[in-house]
Design an enzyme around this catalytic site. Structure first.
Site, mmCIF file in Angstrom:
data_model
loop_
_atom_site.group_PDB
_atom_site.id
_atom_site.type_symbol
_atom_site.label_atom_id
_atom_site.label_comp_id
_atom_site.label_asym_id
_atom_site.label_seq_id
_atom_site.Cartn_x
_atom_site.Cartn_y
_atom_site.Cartn_z
ATOM 1 N N TYR A 44 -6.913 3.422 3.915
ATOM 2 C CA TYR A 44 -5.586 2.844 4.116
ATOM 3 C C TYR A 44 -5.672 1.615 5.024
ATOM 4 C CZ TYR A 44 -0.676 2.872 5.824
ATOM 5 O OH TYR A 44 0.609 2.552 6.178
ATOM 6 N N GLN B 11 0.817 -1.207 0.000
ATOM 7 C CA GLN B 11 0.000 0.000 0.000
ATOM 8 C C GLN B 11 0.854 1.260 0.000
ATOM 9 O OE1 GLN B 11 -3.077 0.283 -0.512
ATOM 10 N NE2 GLN B 11 -3.430 2.428 -0.016
ATOM 11 N N GLU B 12 1.971 1.228 0.707
ATOM 12 C CA GLU B 12 2.812 2.411 0.814
ATOM 13 C C GLU B 12 3.588 2.695 -0.478
ATOM 14 O OE1 GLU B 12 3.199 4.663 3.040
ATOM 15 O OE2 GLU B 12 2.363 3.910 4.911
ATOM 16 N N SER B 13 4.116 1.645 -1.117
ATOM 17 C CA SER B 13 5.071 1.886 -2.202
ATOM 18 C C SER B 13 4.961 0.941 -3.388
ATOM 19 C CB SER B 13 6.493 1.772 -1.648
ATOM 20 O OG SER B 13 6.766 0.431 -1.259
#
Length: 795
Positions: free
Chosen positions: A771, A664-666
């Site tokens: 998120y 999800q972050e990168s």
């Protein structure tokens, strides 16, 4: 049994890579997953020292910083600082982009000519060519060591030591150094020699030689010998570059114009213009192009050219530049021009709104509020300006003024659906954030009743119903939630409302109605977050992709292009490697069979290019690929799996949760950088990284380390494990990781916050709410795809 991406890539690439870089020169298989792509070889060194052996293993496993940490005490001990230790330490530093450190370690060592077949000289040349920013001094260092590396290689080769391809790699280093120093004849000769020694990338080396060839006929023959698809696309670009280098600016400009590189064409037209009268029409044409350019890359290049050549600008020109820069998201540049004309009369209301938005995005909230306040109350965009001004005041810490402005915006611009509904929704969010649930519910219901066509209406109804549920009014919440998914069946909140209607009916004692709602959620979208919750509520298995066919499709042209890209990266020709990857992506962009998409995605995944693999896997599924575990492993990758497993064990963190967070972050992109400056796989801010590095006892610190997976995961996992230890459920920790501890402490004081599912739904920030939901769903996917139990152990 299915081949893993790395095993597949080993099978495809090992024969070529062994030939290219010497089977006897490496301690590990030459795969994308085990050898850092910036290192051509790891030299074979004697390793009687257990620490040196461990460092060698860490480097081979893609953990160069761990190798540096292990070797640091050896480097400080004169009795243990052997050539083998220094060489391995320099390789490790180079791998984590500590190029100046690698140079400092090797420069001046007396054994460079006699040990490791001249690999120390080769590494020094590579490091000098990689130092940023470029300098003539470093280019000269590169030239000196590339020459000595080649000379050492020639002496060894006479005895049969180096392969042709390794000599080709050193020829390339020497050619690049001469190229940097503008020694065209020497660079061209070495590129040509390298092309004969490394035939897999012959075409790209020929293109580099052709660029430096003055004779049109000779250059034409060289360009006509280029046949591989991606390189063929660059023949005209090379011709244009060669003409420019040869002083034929008009000819080069004509080619650039035909290729769509208008900024480059304008640059050469300005070079050819001898006086201000000749430059003026080019100036006007360039500005017109900036105003209308559809390409963000070309627009940025054109603005940079205008800035370089025309320092004195009129107010109208500044406005044009500001609008264009804002359109492509170049915030600092747009702000520069807007600030230059902020008091001018040429700014429209739309310009003021854009300027305010840019200031807001840059963190200058008070200045943003002032720009929004500059619009007249009767202006067509005044309602939106009032709402945006309230957001800016809120960001600046003036919540009281923000609430008052939202209330007045809602009253004054009641006929403006967008402005009024946005104001009501934010008022509801603020009330919810302050645990004033009755006020929050009133705002959300007013929004849904008065503005049913607003984009916020469905969300408002959902938030109102969830507030009722949290207050213990389950039956009322159930009725409202049922109504929501009937009125807005296609809305993103429809699935959420169906699931929570089931929860509300269950709390009201109507288990039959609850089970009906949950089954409907699973039927509608079995892979969703709410289907996962519904399956657990029904005590049925959570959806997972079927095993399906585990045979990986193979295509010779895809395998060859992947191999070329790996070789190019190892030769330091990173731009050419990217062009090969771009060609691979375009080749399956439209109309390609899904098996070619899957094959290309596997190649990218095996090389650690997870983001490209994810995009292709998603496209393949959308176009009919079977939803098998093989394809879903591409959609949910595990680049750097060994690092992730090791750090998960060390920190007692569920590896599936960590993998879901990284995705999800990168998207598992090691060099990902956010607009705020967060870096790497787990998006760690440099100050946070520096503080954690100190606490972990790092021997030195450089922010570039956050782009190294082993460092980023180690630091990010420490950060995540601290949050997990602080809260009773991962949902709270994930919210804190995204939004900060202070906000989560406030949210956990609200009604129903002891229930993790309800806590997630009541998070006021939609970004944080989504998120957390996405990561919790993806955790289940990673557990299934990679065989992890709830405790994080492998089945």
């Amino acid at each position: 049994m299915a081949l893993s991406p790395s095993a597949w890539w080993t099978m495809v690439s090992a024969p070529v890579l062994a030939a290219a870089f010497g089977a006897g020169c490496s301690d590990a298989p030459a795969t994308a997953s085990t050898v850092p792509s910036v290192i051509a070889t790891m030299v074979t060194v004697p390793a009687p020292d257990s620490t040196l052996s461990a460092a060698t293993g860490a480097l081979a496993a893609g953990r160069p910083w761990e190798a540096t940490r292990l070797l640091t005490p050896l480097l400080r001990d004169p009795a243990r600082r052997t050539p083998a230790v220094v060489m391995r330490a320099a390789e490790a530093a180079f791998a984590w982009e500590g190029h100046t450190e690698a140079i400092a370690l090797l420069e001046g060592e007396r054994w460079l000519d006699s040990a490791f077949a001249g690999a120390g000289h080769a590494l020094l040349a590579r490091a000098a060519l990689s130092v940023s920013p470029r300098s003539a001094r470093m280019d000269s260092v590169a030239l000196r060591h590339a020459r000595r590396a080649l000379a050492s290689g020639a002496a060894i080769s006479a005895g049969g030591g180096l392969t042709n391809a390794e000599r080709g790699a050193r020829q390339t280093l020497l050619a690049r150094a001469f190229d940097r120093l503008r020694a065209a004849d020497s660079a061209r000769a070495h590129y040509r020699e390298a092309a004969t020694l490394v035939p897999e990338v012959h075409d790209w080396l020929v293109l580099r030689a052709a660029r430096l060839t003055e004779d049109d006929r000779t250059r034409g023959r060289e360009l006509s010998s280029v046949r591989t698809p991606a390189a063929t696309e660059r023949r005209d670009w090379t011709e244009a570059d060669a003409r420019e280098l040869g002083g034929d600016e008009p000819g080069a400009a004509a080619i650039y114009h035909r290729l769509g590189a208008r900024a480059a064409a304008f640059r050469l037209q300005l070079v050819s213009a001898t006086d201000s009268a000749a430059r003026e029409p080019v100036r006007r044409a360039l500005l017109d192009y900036i105003a209308s350019s559809p390409s963000s890359i070309e627009t940025r290049a054109a603005i940079e050219l205008f800035d370089l050549r025309f320092r004195a600008r009129t107010a109208d020109e500044e406005v044009t530049l500001a609008r264009a820069a804002s359109t492509i998201g170049w915030v600092p540049r747009a702000l520069t021009s807007f600030q230059a004309v902020s008091g001018a009369k040429g700014l429209t209301d739309r310009d003021r709104m854009t300027y305010g938005d840019l200031l807001f995005r840059a963190g200058r909230s008070r200045d943003a509020a002032a720009q929004f306040a500059a619009l007249a109350p009767t202006a067509p965009m005044a309602g939106n300006a009032g709402y945006q001004r309230a957001r800016a005041l809120l960001r600046a810490g003036d919540a009281t003024a923000a609430r008052a402005l939202l209330a007045s915006t809602r009253r004054q611009y009641a006929a403006d659906t967008m402005a009024a509904s946005s104001a009501l929704y934010l008022l509801g969010d603020l009330a919810s954030d302050a645990a004033r649930d009755d006020d929050a519910r009133r705002y959300f219901l007013e929004l849904a009743r008065v503005y049913p066509t607003s984009s916020y209406a469905a969300q408002g109804r959902f938030r109102a119903a969830i507030t009722a549920y949290a207050a213990g009014n389950a039956r009322q919440a159930a009725r409202e939630l049922d109504s929501l998914h009937l009125v807005y069946p296609a809305h993103a909140e429809a699935l959420a409302s169906m699931y929570w209607a089931g929860r509300a009916w269950s709390a009201s004692g109507s288990d039959t109605l609850a089970r009906t709602r949950w089954r409907a959620v699973i039927d509608r979208n079995p892979a969703s977050y709410y289907a996962m919750l519904a399956a657990k509520a029904l005590r049925v298995p959570v959806w997972a992709p079927a095993a399906g066919d585990t045979t990986l499709p193979r295509f010779a042209d895809i395998d060859a292009a992947m191999t070329r890209a790996v070789l190019l990266d190892r030769l330091g020709m990173h731009e050419e490697a990217r062009l090969e990857d771009d060609w691979l992506s375009r080749a399956v962009a439209q109309g390609a069979p899904v098996d070619r998409m899957v094959a290309t995605a596997h190649g990218f995944a095996a090389r650690g290019l997870a983001s490209r693999a994810i995009g292709l896997a998603r496209r393949a599924l959308d176009q009919g690929a079977a939803p098998t575990r093989t394809v879903y492993r591409l959609l949910y990758p595990l680049a750097g799996e060994e690092v992730l497993r090791a750090e998960s064990r060390r920190r007692d963190v569920d590896p599936a949760l960590a993998a879901a967070l990284i995705r999800q972050e990168s998207n598992f992109t090691a060099r990902a950088t956010s607009a705020a400056g967060a870096r790497g796989l787990m998006q760690v801010m440099p100050p946070v990284g520096a503080a954690i590095a100190r606490s972990l006892g790092f021997p030195r610190w450089d922010p570039v380390l956050l782009y190294q997976p082993d460092v980023n995961v180690q630091i990010g996992m420490r950060h995540l494990s601290t949050a997990l230890a602080r809260y009773p459920h991962p949902a709270f920790a994930l919210a804190a990781y995204n939004a900060g501890d202070s906000r989560v402490r406030r949210w956990t004081a609200g009604r129903g916050a002891s229930n993790p599912e309800l806590f997630v739904e009541r998070i006021p920030y939609v970004e944080t709410r989504d998120y957390v939901r996405i990561i919790l769903r993806n955790r289940e996917m990673y557990r299934d795809l990679y065989g992890w139990t709830d405790a994080g152990t492998q089945r």
